[in-house]
Design a protein around this motif. Structure first.
Motif, short mmCIF file in Angstrom:
data_model
loop_
_atom_site.label_atom_id
_atom_site.label_comp_id
_atom_site.label_asym_id
_atom_site.label_seq_id
_atom_site.Cartn_x
_atom_site.Cartn_y
_atom_site.Cartn_z
N THR A 9 40.35 44.34 -12.17
CA THR A 9 42.03 44.03 -11.16
C THR A 9 42.04 42.69 -11.96
N SER A 99 38.14 43.16 -4.08
CA SER A 99 38.92 43.56 -4.42
C SER A 99 39.12 45.29 -4.88
N VAL A 115 47.50 47.67 -5.91
CA VAL A 115 46.68 47.05 -7.26
C VAL A 115 48.02 45.65 -7.58
#
Length: 216
Positions: A9, A99, A115
């Motif tokens: 991420t 995350s 996402v």
């Protein structure tokens, strides 16, 4: 079509690669993708609270000039994909474990949008996507119970699953992200150009039978 995206991420090229893949899929409306998201932790050694962004960049890339050249390339590539990279807003490089835990807690149908929201939060607004409170707020924006998400993120729930998935990525021989795996058969590393992704989608559509992953 089953598409597994191996990513982190906090990887800007993963954001660009995701957007390019989505654009390739829009040109193939007959394809019905089913996405899977497999973690690849780029900075597993970071403390849970992350680290100062400037210090991180100096250590990782060895100088401001190299960082600026990298940012210029990313901003140009991102603009084509509708991404507004605002690297000057990022104050801390987060540990991405939380995350990825959040993504695992999210219903499959919500994951692609979530996402994308994590990428936007970090790369456009400089939000700390390692902070459970920030992650809970992002989850709440996507219809999830933010209080429940926050409670779970304040525990170790899902951490071992992320570590196991990260180890699986390395065992598969993946050493950089993004990496796209189509129908558990073909894999492609890097934020490839649109035409290359379209050819891979076409190839995967022609060969639906599962088989061991091969590198392309």
């Amino acid at each position: 079509m089953r598409i597994t995206i191996v990513f982190d991420t906090v990887c800007p090229w993963c954001f660009i690669g995701k957007r390019r893949l989505e654009r390739a899929l829009r040109s193939r409306p007959e394809v019905r993708p089913e996405f899977g998201w497999q973690p690849f932790l780029l900075n597993p050694e970071l403390p849970p609270e992350g680290t100062d962004r400037s210090l991180y960049l100096e250590r990782k890339f060895g100088g401001r000039q190299r960082v600026d050249r990298m940012y210029d390339a990313l901003v140009g590539a991102g603009r084509i994909e509708g991404i507004d990279f605002s690297f000057d807003r990022i104050r801390r490089t987060p540990n991405s474990l939380n995350s990825h835990r959040l993504i695992q807690m999210t219903p499959v149908g919500v994951q692609p949008a979530l996402v994308d929201a994590l990428f936007v939060a970090y790369f456009t607004y400089g939000r700390d996507i390692g902070d459970p409170s920030e992650l809970a707020a992002i989850a709440g924006d996507h219809g999830l119970d933010d209080d429940e998400i926050y409670r779970r993120l304040m525990t170790e729930s899902g951490a071992n699953a992320v570590y196991a998935a990260n180890a699986r990525s390395h065992r598969m021989g993946i050493n950089g992200v993004p990496c796209f795996i189509f129908n558990d058969r073909f894999s492609m590393a890097g934020a490839q150009e649109l035409e290359v992704l379209m050819r891979m989608v076409d190839l995967a559509a022609e060969t639906d039978a599962p088989a061991p992953v091969s590198q392309v």
